[in-house]
Design a protein around this motif. Structure first.
Motif, mmCIF file in Angstrom:
data_model
loop_
_atom_site.group_PDB
_atom_site.id
_atom_site.type_symbol
_atom_site.label_atom_id
_atom_site.label_comp_id
_atom_site.label_asym_id
_atom_site.label_seq_id
_atom_site.Cartn_x
_atom_site.Cartn_y
_atom_site.Cartn_z
ATOM 1 N N ALA A 117 -7.714 18.330 11.104
ATOM 2 C CA ALA A 117 -8.339 17.078 10.407
ATOM 3 C C ALA A 117 -7.644 16.442 9.170
ATOM 4 N N CYS A 118 -7.024 17.404 8.634
ATOM 5 C CA CYS A 118 -6.575 16.847 7.311
ATOM 6 C C CYS A 118 -5.090 16.015 7.820
ATOM 7 N N GLY A 119 -4.290 16.370 8.857
ATOM 8 C CA GLY A 119 -3.091 15.824 9.281
ATOM 9 C C GLY A 119 -3.507 14.498 10.254
ATOM 10 N N SER A 120 -4.850 14.225 10.594
ATOM 11 C CA SER A 120 -4.694 12.963 11.005
ATOM 12 C C SER A 120 -4.977 11.727 10.336
ATOM 13 N N GLN A 121 -5.221 12.220 9.088
ATOM 14 C CA GLN A 121 -5.398 11.022 8.181
ATOM 15 C C GLN A 121 -3.894 10.252 7.937
ATOM 16 N N GLY A 122 -2.886 10.556 8.187
ATOM 17 C CA GLY A 122 -1.538 10.160 7.782
ATOM 18 C C GLY A 122 -1.182 9.370 8.737
ATOM 19 N N ILE A 123 -0.197 8.366 8.767
ATOM 20 C CA ILE A 123 0.481 7.759 9.729
ATOM 21 C C ILE A 123 1.919 8.042 9.456
ATOM 22 N N GLU A 124 2.639 8.588 10.731
ATOM 23 C CA GLU A 124 3.877 8.868 10.612
ATOM 24 C C GLU A 124 4.930 7.760 10.108
ATOM 25 N N GLY A 125 5.659 7.913 9.066
ATOM 26 C CA GLY A 125 6.603 6.834 8.615
ATOM 27 C C GLY A 125 6.137 5.880 7.559
ATOM 28 N N VAL A 126 4.954 6.119 7.138
ATOM 29 C CA VAL A 126 4.542 5.217 6.016
ATOM 30 C C VAL A 126 5.024 5.811 4.761
ATOM 31 N N LYS A 127 5.779 4.657 4.076
ATOM 32 C CA LYS A 127 6.140 5.059 2.559
ATOM 33 C C LYS A 127 5.208 4.514 1.606
ATOM 34 N N THR A 128 4.839 5.041 0.527
ATOM 35 C CA THR A 128 3.953 4.771 -0.330
ATOM 36 C C THR A 128 4.858 4.519 -1.762
ATOM 37 N N PHE A 129 4.011 3.542 -2.694
ATOM 38 C CA PHE A 129 4.518 3.210 -3.852
ATOM 39 C C PHE A 129 3.416 2.950 -4.829
ATOM 40 N N THR A 130 3.647 2.903 -6.307
ATOM 41 C CA THR A 130 2.828 2.734 -7.059
ATOM 42 C C THR A 130 2.940 1.425 -7.719
ATOM 43 N N TYR A 131 1.939 0.484 -8.006
ATOM 44 C CA TYR A 131 2.508 -0.597 -8.497
ATOM 45 C C TYR A 131 0.960 -1.107 -9.403
ATOM 46 N N PRO A 132 1.164 -1.437 -10.759
ATOM 47 C CA PRO A 132 -0.087 -1.848 -11.366
ATOM 48 C C PRO A 132 -0.286 -3.162 -10.749
ATOM 49 N N ALA A 133 -1.463 -3.530 -10.855
ATOM 50 C CA ALA A 133 -2.284 -4.915 -10.467
ATOM 51 C C ALA A 133 -2.159 -5.982 -11.579
ATOM 52 N N GLY A 134 -2.476 -7.131 -11.224
ATOM 53 C CA GLY A 134 -2.548 -8.384 -12.064
ATOM 54 C C GLY A 134 -1.292 -8.732 -12.771
ATOM 55 N N ASP A 135 -0.401 -8.402 -12.484
ATOM 56 C CA ASP A 135 0.873 -8.921 -13.041
ATOM 57 C C ASP A 135 1.337 -10.226 -12.646
ATOM 58 N N HIS A 136 0.863 -11.358 -13.018
ATOM 59 C CA HIS A 136 1.030 -12.629 -12.521
ATOM 60 C C HIS A 136 2.248 -13.211 -13.344
ATOM 61 N N ARG A 137 3.181 -13.703 -12.527
ATOM 62 C CA ARG A 137 4.449 -14.412 -12.954
ATOM 63 C C ARG A 137 4.691 -15.557 -12.190
ATOM 64 N N SER A 138 5.718 -16.549 -13.007
ATOM 65 C CA SER A 138 5.815 -17.594 -12.195
ATOM 66 C C SER A 138 7.670 -17.492 -11.772
ATOM 67 N N GLY A 139 7.911 -18.292 -11.075
ATOM 68 C CA GLY A 139 9.376 -18.414 -10.346
ATOM 69 C C GLY A 139 9.484 -17.276 -9.432
ATOM 70 N N SER A 140 10.893 -17.173 -8.958
ATOM 71 C CA SER A 140 11.296 -16.306 -8.032
ATOM 72 C C SER A 140 11.490 -14.834 -8.723
ATOM 73 N N LEU A 141 10.866 -13.881 -7.979
ATOM 74 C CA LEU A 141 10.919 -12.650 -8.442
ATOM 75 C C LEU A 141 11.803 -11.486 -7.452
ATOM 76 N N ILE A 142 12.364 -10.548 -7.951
ATOM 77 C CA ILE A 142 13.035 -9.528 -7.279
ATOM 78 C C ILE A 142 11.958 -8.219 -6.930
ATOM 79 N N TYR A 143 12.202 -7.652 -5.635
ATOM 80 C CA TYR A 143 11.353 -6.776 -5.416
ATOM 81 C C TYR A 143 12.122 -5.568 -4.980
#
Length: 163
Positions: A14-40
């Motif tokens: 049951a615990c293992g069924s929650q994951g999707i093989e190959g998914v990578k996760t990241f942490t980003y804060p929300a609401g960071d609005h900027r103008s112009g071209s950005l680098i990711y």
């Protein structure tokens, strides 16, 4: 002791069924609005600073600006991207996959290291085939999913242009 083993296997399954093989996760804060071209950090991006205007959800035949699409991810959208030279049958499979889903973006994307990538706020899955069953699982989990900082916010009525 023989009773505990089946229960233990059931719990682990049951615990293992929650994951999707190959998914990578990241942490980003929300609401960071900027103008112009950005680098990711990721290609395509899976969160981070973005334009104050979001990309209208839908199917596009031309590449999108990262900065608008990332704002849609913040609202709970899933962005499926594919190499521009992906064969028409695979693109049709992707179109069918997102059909009827109001919080999705589909567009070609230059420079992908795999034929198809699915991105949500803080998560990404890259696959070799449009019919990979993990794409639907990713959509089911992340479209309007718990990782979206502003899930439920609009995914229409804003920016609808392409590159």
């Amino acid at each position: 002791m023989t009773r505990a083993l089946p229960l233990l296997l059931l719990v682990l399954t049951a615990c293992g069924s929650q994951g999707i093989e190959g998914v990578k996760t990241f942490t980003y804060p929300a609401g960071d609005h900027r103008s112009g071209s950005l680098i990711y950090a990721e290609t395509p991006p899976a969160g981070g600073p973005h334009n104050a205007t979001w990309q209208n959800c839908g199917v596009y035949d031309r590449p999108l600006y990262n900065e608008y699409a990332v704002h849609s991810l913040e609202h709970g959208a899933v962005w499926i991207t594919y190499r521009p030279n992906l064969d028409a049958a695979q693109v049709a499979t992707l179109r069918k996959l997102v059909e009827g889903r109001p919080y999705t973006l589909l567009s070609p994307y230059e420079g992908l290291d795999t034929p198809v990538a699915a991105s949500a706020w803080g998560a990404q899955l890259k696959v070799d085939q449009a019919d990979d069953s993990r794409l639907k699982a990713f959509l089911d989990k992340y479209e309007q999913g718990a990782t979206a900082p502003e899930r439920g916010a609009s995914c229409s009525g804003a920016y609808g242009e392409t590159r």
